[in-house]
Design an enzyme around this catalytic site. Sequence first.
Site, PDB file in Angstrom:
ATOM      1  N   GLY A   1       0.830  -1.207   0.000  1.00  0.00           N
ATOM      2  CA  GLY A   1       0.000   0.000   0.000  1.00  0.00           C
ATOM      3  C   GLY A   1       0.863   1.254   0.000  1.00  0.00           C
ATOM      4  O   GLY A   1       2.099   1.187   0.083  1.00  0.00           O
TER       5      GLY A   1
ATOM      6  N   TYR B   1     -15.335   3.025   9.459  1.00  0.00           N
ATOM      7  CA  TYR B   1     -13.862   2.995   9.445  1.00  0.00           C
ATOM      8  C   TYR B   1     -13.318   3.536  10.766  1.00  0.00           C
ATOM      9  O   TYR B   1     -12.409   2.951  11.374  1.00  0.00           O
ATOM     10  CB  TYR B   1     -13.370   3.844   8.264  1.00  0.00           C
TER      11      TYR B   1
ATOM     12  N   LYS C   1     -10.967   1.715  13.629  1.00  0.00           N
ATOM     13  CA  LYS C   1      -9.654   2.229  14.053  1.00  0.00           C
ATOM     14  C   LYS C   1      -9.643   2.540  15.558  1.00  0.00           C
ATOM     15  O   LYS C   1      -8.630   2.321  16.231  1.00  0.00           O
ATOM     16  CB  LYS C   1      -9.293   3.475  13.231  1.00  0.00           C
TER      17      LYS C   1
ATOM     18  N   PRO D   1      -2.243   9.727  11.608  1.00  0.00           N
ATOM     19  CA  PRO D   1      -1.905  10.780  10.650  1.00  0.00           C
ATOM     20  C   PRO D   1      -3.159  11.451  10.095  1.00  0.00           C
ATOM     21  O   PRO D   1      -4.264  10.915  10.202  1.00  0.00           O
ATOM     22  CB  PRO D   1      -1.177  10.022   9.544  1.00  0.00           C
TER      23      PRO D   1
ATOM     24  N   LEU E   1      -3.283  11.665   4.000  1.00  0.00           N
ATOM     25  CA  LEU E   1      -1.985  11.345   3.386  1.00  0.00           C
ATOM     26  C   LEU E   1      -2.093  11.337   1.865  1.00  0.00           C
ATOM     27  O   LEU E   1      -3.161  11.095   1.310  1.00  0.00           O
ATOM     28  CB  LEU E   1      -1.536   9.955   3.844  1.00  0.00           C
TER      29      LEU E   1
END
Length: 322
Positions: free
Chosen positions: A14, A137, A141, A164, A167
Amino acid sequence: MDCNAKIFVAGHRGMVGSALVRKLELAGYRNLVLKTSSELDLRNQAAVTSFFEQEKPDYVFLAAARVGGIIANSTRKAEFLYDNLMIQTNVIHEAWRNNVKRLLFLGSTCIYPKFAPQPIRETDLLTSPLEPSNDAYAIAKIAGIVQCRSYNQQYGTRFLAAMPNNLYGPGDNYDLTGSHVLPALLRKFHEAKQFGSPNVTVWGTGTPLREFMHVDDLADASLFLMLLEDEYYESLLTYSDAPALINVGSGQEISIANLARMVQHVVGYEGELAFDTDKPDGTPRKLADSSRLHALGWKHRIELEDGVRDAYRWYLHNKVDC
Ligand code: GFB
């Protein structure tokens, strides 16, 4: 982490995982364990168990995840929830069973509430409702963060979760329905220039603010965290208010409309912008407070426009014309 330490980079194909591999190889780490998803399906508990028992990695970077932009997140919630929960539950659990020394779990600032105070601190986790477009999601997480914390507390592991912001960079997903905004805009402007289209459609109102970071900066921050001296690393794990959680931000916040203008400039497209307000804006703003990380001495290096140019170069070399 000595140069011969066995390091498992989960998700090395990835965008994040491949940046980690580049960074680790450049830093001289020679003993990386890398498995494609067809060699090792991280959602498969038995496969992950036997992989860890066989390989016994010393360190783990957990970058494997089901990720995508606002439409992918809102239309494929079941996949985002299931795949992420399975991957991280299996890997974190086996990392504990096999005495992994340190594990870095990567997530995203979308774990924080939709209307979190800005800039968002680690302590804002679970203080009010999530943004609905990516709640599945985010909940997956958040479960991973709580898993790291719980294993640290109950079993004495040293697992850290790093969050983060948005990205981008080499290896990004340029599929227009599944991608994040930055690669989508690069592709849209490039194709509009190529085909002489009079305008480019930007989703939403253009007013949301996002904080962007080049994936090479994230890889740099990840290695920095993994190499922290024990005293500092332990302090991150044992914060009383938000243990084992750290924001990784650049502070490079920009509105979507201004991002579109920046990408337009980098690509050299001279047509107009059109805003499709039938498409969702998502959360209005998500600027991370990265002062915990900055206090340890880390700061991003790649400024946004330079990073966009780098991503565009990668796109031009790797795009498939069809
Ligand atoms: O990057 P993005 O898809 O995700 O969208 P989020 C950011 C903003 O850009 C939204 C707008 O306001 C979009 O409406 N946008 C404008 C576009 N044009 C486009 C386009 O062509 N494509 C896309 N994708 N967006 C994601 C989460 O949220 O952020 C994930 O869904 C993850 O869970 C990720 O956390 C970092 O920033 O809204």
